[in-house]
Design a protein around this motif. Structure first.
Motif, PDB file in Angstrom:
ATOM      1  N   GLY A  74     -51.922  64.206  60.603  1.00  0.00           N
ATOM      2  CA  GLY A  74     -53.225  63.592  60.833  1.00  0.00           C
ATOM      3  C   GLY A  74     -54.303  64.461  60.230  1.00  0.00           C
ATOM      4  O   GLY A  74     -54.041  65.283  59.337  1.00  0.00           O
ATOM      5  N   VAL A 134     -53.303  58.828  61.418  1.00  0.00           N
ATOM      6  CA  VAL A 134     -52.391  59.693  62.160  1.00  0.00           C
ATOM      7  C   VAL A 134     -51.015  59.040  62.174  1.00  0.00           C
ATOM      8  O   VAL A 134     -50.887  57.833  62.436  1.00  0.00           O
ATOM      9  CB  VAL A 134     -52.862  59.912  63.618  1.00  0.00           C
ATOM     10  CG1 VAL A 134     -51.912  60.828  64.367  1.00  0.00           C
ATOM     11  CG2 VAL A 134     -54.279  60.480  63.655  1.00  0.00           C
ATOM     12  N   GLU A 144     -57.330  57.085  62.773  1.00  0.00           N
ATOM     13  CA  GLU A 144     -57.592  58.264  63.591  1.00  0.00           C
ATOM     14  C   GLU A 144     -58.115  57.923  64.993  1.00  0.00           C
ATOM     15  O   GLU A 144     -57.695  58.520  65.981  1.00  0.00           O
ATOM     16  CB  GLU A 144     -58.583  59.169  62.860  1.00  0.00           C
ATOM     17  CG  GLU A 144     -58.849  60.481  63.505  1.00  0.00           C
ATOM     18  CD  GLU A 144     -59.772  61.352  62.682  1.00  0.00           C
ATOM     19  OE1 GLU A 144     -60.165  62.407  63.200  1.00  0.00           O
ATOM     20  OE2 GLU A 144     -60.113  61.000  61.537  1.00  0.00           O
TER      21      GLU A 144
END
Length: 115
Positions: free
Chosen positions: A29, A38, A111
């Motif tokens: 990530g 991620v 994310e």
């Protein structure tokens, strides 16, 4: 640049309400240089399941080991090693492992979805 091995990345129990016998490893990530995304690995033990939930981001999934069930918008889909799945934003979903053995899959999310 990041090079590692899954055995070196801590397994953290998923403590979300509605989760049982699920472990998460954050593989790559922003901390490893992949901005905005991620990739996580989840291990669902026999009899375990993720929460049934929905959220505004998509999932991209690849099943690595074992077999399980992906509940997606009211339909249960059997999945096994080699299966791929796209869970669209706001779709009601859940992964479960009726057993035996571990059910292991990769899950890639934006994310903001790594919660």
């Amino acid at each position: 640049m990041f090079i590692g091995h899954v055995s070196e990345i801590p397994k953290i129990p998923v403590a979300a309400p509605g989760a049982e016998k699920v472990w998460k490893q954050s593989l790559i990530g922003p901390g490893q240089g992949w901005q905005g995304w991620v990739m996580r690995q989840f291990t669902v033990e026999a009899g375990g399941y993720t929460p049934r939930h929905r959220h505004p981001w998509p999932h991209i999934n690849y099943i690595l080991q074992g077999w399980g069930v992906l509940y997606l918008e009211g339909i249960e889909h059997p999945v096994k090693a080699g299966s791929v799945a796209y869970v669209p934003p706001n779709a009601d979903h859940q992964f479960s492992n009726p057993g035996p053995g571990n059910f292991v899959f990769l899950c890639i999310v934006p994310e903001q979805g790594d919660v």
